[in-house]
Design a protein around this motif. Structure first.
Motif, PDB file in Angstrom:
ATOM      1  N   ASP A  52       7.867  -2.225  33.509  1.00 28.68           N
ATOM      2  CA  ASP A  52       7.840  -3.945  33.744  1.00 28.68           C
ATOM      3  C   ASP A  52       9.074  -4.830  32.862  1.00 28.68           C
ATOM      4  OD1 ASP A  52       7.780  -3.532  36.415  1.00 28.68           O
ATOM      5  OD2 ASP A  52       6.178  -4.349  36.566  1.00 28.68           O
ATOM      6  N   ILE A  54       6.879  -5.933  30.071  1.00 28.24           N
ATOM      7  CA  ILE A  54       6.483  -7.173  30.233  1.00 28.24           C
ATOM      8  C   ILE A  54       5.265  -7.369  29.149  1.00 28.24           C
ATOM      9  CG2 ILE A  54       4.590  -9.312  31.374  1.00 28.24           C
ATOM     10  CD1 ILE A  54       7.918  -8.431  32.335  1.00 28.24           C
ATOM     11  N   ASP A  69       8.641 -11.751  29.743  1.00 26.14           N
ATOM     12  CA  ASP A  69       9.470 -11.188  29.496  1.00 26.14           C
ATOM     13  C   ASP A  69      10.224 -10.758  29.070  1.00 26.14           C
ATOM     14  OD1 ASP A  69      11.607  -9.384  31.139  1.00 26.14           O
ATOM     15  OD2 ASP A  69      11.142  -9.938  33.440  1.00 26.14           O
ATOM     16  N   GLN A  71      12.652  -8.109  28.917  1.00 22.24           N
ATOM     17  CA  GLN A  71      13.919  -7.672  29.373  1.00 22.24           C
ATOM     18  C   GLN A  71      15.422  -8.861  29.302  1.00 22.24           C
ATOM     19  OE1 GLN A  71      13.572  -5.016  33.315  1.00 22.24           O
ATOM     20  NE2 GLN A  71      15.154  -3.425  31.974  1.00 22.24           N
ATOM     21  N   LYS A  72      15.037 -10.026  30.323  1.00 22.46           N
ATOM     22  CA  LYS A  72      14.832 -11.037  30.172  1.00 22.46           C
ATOM     23  C   LYS A  72      15.256 -12.331  28.972  1.00 22.46           C
ATOM     24  CE  LYS A  72      14.680 -11.242  35.424  1.00 22.46           C
ATOM     25  NZ  LYS A  72      13.815 -11.682  36.577  1.00 22.46           N
ATOM     26  N   LEU A  76       7.328 -16.297  31.304  1.00 22.02           N
ATOM     27  CA  LEU A  76       7.104 -16.274  32.638  1.00 22.02           C
ATOM     28  C   LEU A  76       5.602 -17.115  33.311  1.00 22.02           C
ATOM     29  CD1 LEU A  76       7.404 -12.221  33.602  1.00 22.02           C
ATOM     30  CD2 LEU A  76       9.077 -13.847  33.979  1.00 22.02           C
TER      31      LEU A  76
END
Length: 330
Positions: A52, A54, A69, A71-72, A76
């Motif tokens: 994921d 993370i 996160d 990727q983003k 979180l």
């Protein structure tokens, strides 16, 4: 004459400082900084949920675990109330995060979806580095005045223990040779543990070098690579004999060091504010090819080989908030 000498000195200083600060920047590309505005104090080690993307960050001085996160590029969640989190590991088979606490010696397990604590194993004080062996489903935790605990992460139980001469810092699993190498800076030594018998089988005493905190392995070449702080050196040892093979200058206050097998490089981060990259130029020698400026105190990092990514934890300083600097390996 004095003016000419002063100008020459300034030119020399500028060139030398420039070389020291940023040569080899093409080896890493800074993609983003993920801000952690609520985090203060020292940041320790990291772990990854690769599926994921993370990242889990042990914010020791903040008594939190930061969940990011990658990727983003966003924060979180913050797991609060963890007393001096140091070592950390993600256990994908049960989607849990294990966190070792320096203050109370607890090794706590958190559900990675709900962030609720599901179990705690109490060790002696100063629970520190964690290594997880996904093949054997075993976890190793360094702790106290000298010990490595063997833990069954499924049952959340301690199933073994090895006593050591001093508090263990970084240690690494060598599955190829069924060994565990452990840095003992307060004993000026490296302990070698047999993974099958879970007993100390050798001790490599260190002369004239101090503060061996960081460690990585080049298992294909049978090398144990150690980062020393006093003096700041990277030293390569033969993993069978414990004999020194080579050494080279290293960034000061190094706390994390990694071997990138794909590029045959060593990456190291240090509190002095640099990332060093060493290229393996022959079977037994390394040449420093990068010295990239970071923030002072940014001494912990994490290599993600499959993502060709290197992340560095930058603590809050000089009016700048804490952050995770994400670099792409070129």
């Amino acid at each position: 004459m004095r003016l000419i000498l002063l100008q020459l000195l300034m030119i020399t200083c500028f060139t030398r400082c420039k070389d020291q600060a940023d040569f080899g920047v093409d080896k890493l590309k800074l993609e983003r900084r993920i801000e952690l505005p609520a985090v203060s104090g020292r940041i320790d080690h990291m772990a990854l949920n690769l599926k994921d993307k993370i990242l889990y960050v042990a914010a020791l001085g903040n008594n939190t675990v930061e969940v990011i996160d990658l990727q983003k590029g966003i924060l979180l969640h913050s797991i609060n109330g963890v007393e001096e989190p140091q070592g950390i590991a993600y256990i994908p088979e049960q989607n849990e995060v294990a966190v070792a606490s320096g203050n109370n010696g607890d090794c706590a397990f958190f559900d990675a979806s709900t962030f609720k604590k599901v179990a705690t194993i109490h060790l002696a004080s100063d629970a520190d580095n964690i290594r997880y062996d996904g093949t054997e489903r075993k976890m190793y935790v360094g702790y106290g005045n000298g010990g490595v605990a063997l833990i069954d992460p499924v049952a959340h139980q301690q199933i073994g223990n090895v006593k050591l001469a001093a508090h263990p810092e970084s240690f690494q699993l060598d599955k190829k040779n069924n060994k565990l190498y452990v840095n003992l800076p307060n004993d000026n030594s490296i302990s070698v543990i047999d993974l099958k018998s879970f007993k100390v089988i050798d001790t490599w005493k260190i002369s004239r070098l101090r503060a061996n905190f960081s460690m990585t392995l080049d298992t294909a070449s049978n090398h144990v690579i150690i980062g020393f702080r006093h003096p700041p050196l990277m030293v390569v040892y033969d993993n069978k004999t414990g004999k020194e093979i080579t050494r080279t200058d290293l960034v000061s206050d190094a706390d994390d060091i990694f071997f990138d097998a794909a590029k045959q490089q060593v990456l190291a981060s240090g509190g002095r504010g640099y990332i060093n990259i060493f290229q393996k130029v022959s079977g037994n020698s390394y040449k420093r090819v990068s010295n990239i400026a970071t923030r002072d105190g940014a001494r912990t990092s994490y290599l993600i080989p499959s993502l060709r990514t290197f992340v560095v934890a930058e603590r809050a300083a000089s009016g700048k908030s804490a952050a995770i600097a994400v670099y792409k390996i070129q």
